[in-house]
Design a protein around this motif. Structure first.
Motif, PDB file in Angstrom:
ATOM      1  N   TRP A  25      47.864  20.776  -9.134  1.00  9.60           N
ATOM      2  CA  TRP A  25      49.184  21.217  -9.572  1.00  9.60           C
ATOM      3  C   TRP A  25      49.873  22.065  -8.509  1.00  9.60           C
ATOM      4  O   TRP A  25      51.101  21.994  -8.351  1.00  9.60           O
ATOM      5  CB  TRP A  25      49.091  21.960 -10.908  1.00  9.60           C
ATOM      6  N   ALA A  28      51.409  19.646  -6.154  1.00 11.43           N
ATOM      7  CA  ALA A  28      52.548  18.950  -6.748  1.00 11.43           C
ATOM      8  C   ALA A  28      53.775  19.853  -6.880  1.00 11.43           C
ATOM      9  O   ALA A  28      54.909  19.396  -6.737  1.00 11.43           O
ATOM     10  CB  ALA A  28      52.158  18.377  -8.106  1.00 11.43           C
ATOM     11  N   TYR A  29      53.540  21.129  -7.172  1.00 13.15           N
ATOM     12  CA  TYR A  29      54.634  22.092  -7.380  1.00 13.15           C
ATOM     13  C   TYR A  29      54.346  23.371  -6.595  1.00 13.15           C
ATOM     14  O   TYR A  29      53.986  24.404  -7.173  1.00 13.15           O
ATOM     15  CB  TYR A  29      54.796  22.402  -8.875  1.00 13.15           C
ATOM     16  N   ASN A 111      56.554  15.662 -16.392  1.00 12.66           N
ATOM     17  CA  ASN A 111      57.722  16.399 -15.905  1.00 12.66           C
ATOM     18  C   ASN A 111      58.754  15.426 -15.351  1.00 12.66           C
ATOM     19  O   ASN A 111      58.423  14.536 -14.570  1.00 12.66           O
ATOM     20  CB  ASN A 111      57.317  17.393 -14.813  1.00 12.66           C
ATOM     21  N   ASN A 114      58.901  14.814 -11.660  1.00 12.12           N
ATOM     22  CA  ASN A 114      57.693  14.307 -11.011  1.00 12.12           C
ATOM     23  C   ASN A 114      57.804  12.785 -10.869  1.00 12.12           C
ATOM     24  O   ASN A 114      57.149  12.018 -11.563  1.00 12.12           O
ATOM     25  CB  ASN A 114      56.448  14.702 -11.810  1.00 12.12           C
ATOM     26  N   ARG A 116      56.829  10.742  -8.645  1.00 14.36           N
ATOM     27  CA  ARG A 116      55.598  10.051  -8.244  1.00 14.36           C
ATOM     28  C   ARG A 116      54.776   9.676  -9.481  1.00 14.36           C
ATOM     29  O   ARG A 116      54.313   8.547  -9.623  1.00 14.36           O
ATOM     30  CB  ARG A 116      54.798  10.948  -7.306  1.00 14.36           C
TER      31      ARG A 116
END
Length: 148
Positions: A25, A28-29, A111, A114, A116
């Motif tokens: 995570w 990713a963020y 999300n 997101n 991807r």
């Protein structure tokens, strides 16, 4: 390097699973401090997911590379794959296992920013089923379902 192997979650996987969640995570963020959420996540993992969901882990050469959680209602709460394995077969194999465990259907929230993950779910037979808001983060999410 040996082949990826799926197996049921074991209690001794907890530390590696929580670490993998954090690293994935955070990648990713990067703008969110996931280290600050570790205590919350550990409690949620122990109280909400482990006792109520089937958890399948992916491992390669004895190292945990991903996991998926699917509850008895077909809700896929978590699909986590080590960023070093993004683009590999790991996520697809884990989703296929979730489908096997919940053949009557799967729902999930992803999300909305997101892209991807959304593209991944679309490629794997999920369709859009509406908009929602994550009750924890307040972030806009997309509800997706399988079969489409």
């Amino acid at each position: 390097m040996s082949a990826l192997r799926l197996r049921p979650y074991r209690d001794e996987d907890e530390a590696a699973s929580i670490d993998l969640w954090h690293r994935t995570w955070q990648q990713a963020y990067p703008q969110i401090d996931f280290a600050a959420r570790l205590d919350w996540w550990r409690e949620r993992w122990r109280k909400d997911l482990v006792p109520k969901a089937s958890i399948v882990v992916a491992e390669q050469d004895g190292v945990l590379t991903g996991f998926v959680t699917i509850d008895g209602d077909g809700y896929l709460d978590q699909l986590v794959v080590d960023p070093d394995h993004w683009g590999s077969d790991a996520a697809r194999l884990l989703v296929d296992e979730a489908k096997r465990l919940s053949p009557s259907g799967i729902t999930l929230l992803v999300n909305k920013d997101n892209s991807r993950a959304i593209r991944f779910y679309e490629r794997n037979g999920f369709s859009h089923a509406g908009d929602d808001v994550n009750p924890t983060s307040g972030r806009p999410v997309l509800k997706m379902v399988w079969p489409a």
